[in-house]
Enzyme design. Structure first.
Site, PDB file in Angstrom:
ATOM      1  CG  ASP A  63     -26.349 -18.300  45.558  1.00 32.90           C
ATOM      2  OD1 ASP A  63     -27.232 -18.601  44.774  1.00 32.90           O
ATOM      3  OD2 ASP A  63     -26.986 -17.058  45.206  1.00 32.90           O
ATOM      4  CE1 TYR A 155     -39.709 -19.518  36.473  1.00 34.23           C
ATOM      5  CE2 TYR A 155     -41.394 -20.517  34.971  1.00 34.23           C
ATOM      6  CZ  TYR A 155     -40.610 -20.846  36.092  1.00 34.23           C
ATOM      7  OH  TYR A 155     -40.953 -21.714  36.450  1.00 34.23           O
ATOM      8  CE  LYS A 159     -37.577 -22.506  35.921  1.00 36.47           C
ATOM      9  NZ  LYS A 159     -36.734 -23.775  36.382  1.00 36.47           N
ATOM     10  CB  VAL A 188     -45.889 -27.847  40.710  1.00 36.44           C
ATOM     11  CG1 VAL A 188     -45.809 -28.364  41.408  1.00 36.44           C
ATOM     12  CG2 VAL A 188     -45.581 -28.084  39.007  1.00 36.44           C
TER      13      VAL A 188
HETATM   14  P1  NAP Z   1     -39.567 -23.821  45.826  1.00 32.97           P
HETATM   15  O1  NAP Z   1     -41.049 -23.915  46.123  1.00 32.97           O
HETATM   16  O2  NAP Z   1     -39.878 -22.153  46.147  1.00 32.97           O
HETATM   17  O3  NAP Z   1     -39.146 -24.864  45.604  1.00 32.97           O
HETATM   18  C1  NAP Z   1     -37.183 -24.152  45.092  1.00 32.97           C
HETATM   19  C2  NAP Z   1     -36.291 -23.956  46.238  1.00 32.97           C
HETATM   20  O4  NAP Z   1     -35.457 -23.635  45.491  1.00 32.97           O
HETATM   21  C3  NAP Z   1     -36.670 -23.413  48.021  1.00 32.97           C
HETATM   22  O5  NAP Z   1     -36.290 -24.135  48.945  1.00 32.97           O
HETATM   23  C4  NAP Z   1     -35.656 -22.164  46.817  1.00 32.97           C
HETATM   24  O6  NAP Z   1     -35.066 -21.128  48.652  1.00 32.97           O
HETATM   25  C5  NAP Z   1     -33.962 -22.906  46.578  1.00 32.97           C
HETATM   26  N1  NAP Z   1     -33.900 -21.902  45.699  1.00 32.97           N
HETATM   27  C6  NAP Z   1     -34.169 -20.771  45.116  1.00 32.97           C
HETATM   28  N2  NAP Z   1     -32.990 -19.861  44.428  1.00 32.97           N
HETATM   29  C7  NAP Z   1     -32.217 -20.865  45.456  1.00 32.97           C
HETATM   30  C8  NAP Z   1     -30.493 -20.313  44.891  1.00 32.97           C
HETATM   31  N3  NAP Z   1     -29.986 -19.572  44.304  1.00 32.97           N
HETATM   32  N4  NAP Z   1     -29.578 -21.227  45.295  1.00 32.97           N
HETATM   33  C9  NAP Z   1     -29.671 -22.560  46.043  1.00 32.97           C
HETATM   34  N5  NAP Z   1     -31.151 -22.706  46.368  1.00 32.97           N
HETATM   35  C10 NAP Z   1     -32.284 -21.439  46.049  1.00 32.97           C
HETATM   36  O7  NAP Z   1     -40.202 -23.953  43.926  1.00 32.97           O
HETATM   37  P2  NAP Z   1     -40.896 -25.492  42.515  1.00 32.97           P
HETATM   38  O8  NAP Z   1     -42.101 -24.732  42.748  1.00 32.97           O
HETATM   39  O9  NAP Z   1     -40.416 -26.020  44.004  1.00 32.97           O
HETATM   40  O10 NAP Z   1     -39.706 -25.216  42.481  1.00 32.97           O
HETATM   41  C11 NAP Z   1     -38.863 -26.317  41.950  1.00 32.97           C
HETATM   42  C12 NAP Z   1     -38.781 -25.797  40.323  1.00 32.97           C
HETATM   43  O11 NAP Z   1     -39.803 -25.963  39.476  1.00 32.97           O
HETATM   44  C13 NAP Z   1     -38.718 -24.349  39.893  1.00 32.97           C
HETATM   45  O12 NAP Z   1     -37.095 -24.115  38.708  1.00 32.97           O
HETATM   46  C14 NAP Z   1     -39.357 -23.405  38.767  1.00 32.97           C
HETATM   47  O13 NAP Z   1     -38.674 -22.441  37.966  1.00 32.97           O
HETATM   48  C15 NAP Z   1     -40.189 -25.166  38.473  1.00 32.97           C
HETATM   49  N6  NAP Z   1     -41.120 -25.359  39.150  1.00 32.97           N
HETATM   50  C16 NAP Z   1     -42.504 -24.190  39.421  1.00 32.97           C
HETATM   51  C17 NAP Z   1     -43.221 -24.915  39.132  1.00 32.97           C
HETATM   52  C18 NAP Z   1     -44.627 -24.355  39.655  1.00 32.97           C
HETATM   53  O14 NAP Z   1     -46.171 -24.217  39.586  1.00 32.97           O
HETATM   54  N7  NAP Z   1     -44.240 -24.012  41.437  1.00 32.97           N
HETATM   55  C19 NAP Z   1     -43.673 -24.553  37.626  1.00 32.97           C
HETATM   56  C20 NAP Z   1     -43.054 -25.001  36.433  1.00 32.97           C
HETATM   57  C21 NAP Z   1     -41.520 -25.061  36.676  1.00 32.97           C
HETATM   58  P3  NAP Z   1     -36.131 -20.253  48.804  1.00 32.97           P
HETATM   59  O15 NAP Z   1     -37.284 -20.853  49.519  1.00 32.97           O
HETATM   60  O16 NAP Z   1     -35.509 -19.171  50.016  1.00 32.97           O
HETATM   61  O17 NAP Z   1     -36.326 -19.455  47.237  1.00 32.97           O
END
Ligand code: NAP
Length: 259
Positions: A63, A155, A159, A188
């Site tokens: 975590d 959020y 960020k 994304v």
């Molecule tokens: P995702 O598919 O949910 O992947 C995030 C991963 O991080 C998941 O495996 C999640 O596990 C894990 N995670 C969450 N909390 C955690 C913790 N406390 N310790 C360790 N691992 C943890 O999300 P993503 O879209 O790829 O997002 C990746 C990053 O990009 C994030 O920081 C997000 O805020 C940022 N982002 C995403 C978008 C978008 O539109 N997708 C846009 C801008 C920025 P769980 O599945 O168990 O939660």
């Protein structure tokens, strides 16, 4: 930045979405990758996939909000892969609500994962990057790190703070050969986006797509390519920057006509 030894990389949030694609891209570049996620089984499955394809990978359940777990996982990566060059802090969560709507516990959890997570990752990685004589750190912020977004108070705050963290890392450690940058994607296609869009209080996907001049969400692999660039020698003079990858969303006000 990367020594003559095999590149060693740590990626948090590596089990899913952007972190997963970044880990795969780094492995394809030849890096030995350590995959950290709270879903250790999924991270291990990805590590196995990379090893089967001829790469080097290990996985850890961690975590990112837990200092001891992050330290143990990074130290294990350094032992297994003989050092550390590249750090990608991608783990994050998106909990919605205005300050009035959101439970205080959700505020604290968002800050713990999205801000304290990248901080702890930097804190426990920096000594190893210093030992190597340089390296690079990339945190995934968001377009919500450079502008507000209705209903995303915690959020957005987390960020924006990540951009501040990265700027300070760049100032504090640039002279030691460590470059620190942030990536700011907008929409994304990942499980995080799917989960948000499944919320009845959140508009349909087409609502958001109409606000992107390129007319679609990014693929996680497109964001991974930016991460790959920022952690490579191609970006050897890039430090303390945020790289916006948003299909033009934040370039100005844009709304496509309904189809
Ligand atoms: P995702 O598919 O949910 O992947 C995030 C991963 O991080 C998941 O495996 C999640 O596990 C894990 N995670 C969450 N909390 C955690 C913790 N406390 N310790 C360790 N691992 C943890 O999300 P993503 O879209 O790829 O997002 C990746 C990053 O990009 C994030 O920081 C997000 O805020 C940022 N982002 C995403 C978008 C978008 O539109 N997708 C846009 C801008 C920025 P769980 O599945 O168990 O939660």
């Amino acid at each position: 930045m990367v020594s003559s030894k095999q590149e060693s990389a740590v990626v948090t949030g590596a089990a899913s979405g952007i972190g997963r694609e970044a880990a795969l891209a780094l492995a394809r570049r030849g890096a030995a990758v350590a995959l950290l996620d709270r879903d250790g089984a999924k991270a291990r499955a990805l590590a196995d996939e990379i090893v089967r394809a001829g790469g080097r990978a290990i996985a850890a359940t961690a975590d990112v909000a837990d200092s001891a777990q992050v330290k143990a996982a990074i130290d294990a990566a350094v032992t297994a892969h003989e050092g550390l060059d590249t750090v990608v802090a991608a783990a994050g969560i998106a909990l919605t609500g205005s300050v009035l709507q959101m439970a205080e516990a959700d505020w604290h959890r968002t800050i713990a994962v999205n801000l304290t997570g990248p901080y702890l990752t930097a804190r426990h990685a920096m000594p190893h990057l210093l030992e190597r004589g340089g390296g690079s750190y990339v945190a995934i912020s968001s377009d919500a790190g450079i502008r507000g977004s209705m209903g995303f108070a915690a959020y957005c705050a987390s960020k924006h703070a990540v951009v501040g963290l990265v700027r300070c890392l760049a100032l504090d450690h640039g002279h030691q050969g460590i470059r620190s940058n942030a990536v700011c994607p907008s929409f994304v296609d990942t499980p995080m986006a799917d989960q948000l869009l499944a919320d009845d209080n959140v508009p349909e996907k087409s609502f958001y797509e109409r606000r992107v001049p390129l007319g679609r969400f990014a693929q996680a692999a497109e964001v991974a390519r930016v991460i790959l660039h920022l952690t490579s020698a191609e970006a050897s003079y890039t430090n303390g920057m945020f790289y916006v990858i948003d299909g033009g969303t934040t370039a100005g006000t844009y709304t496509a006509a309904p189809a």
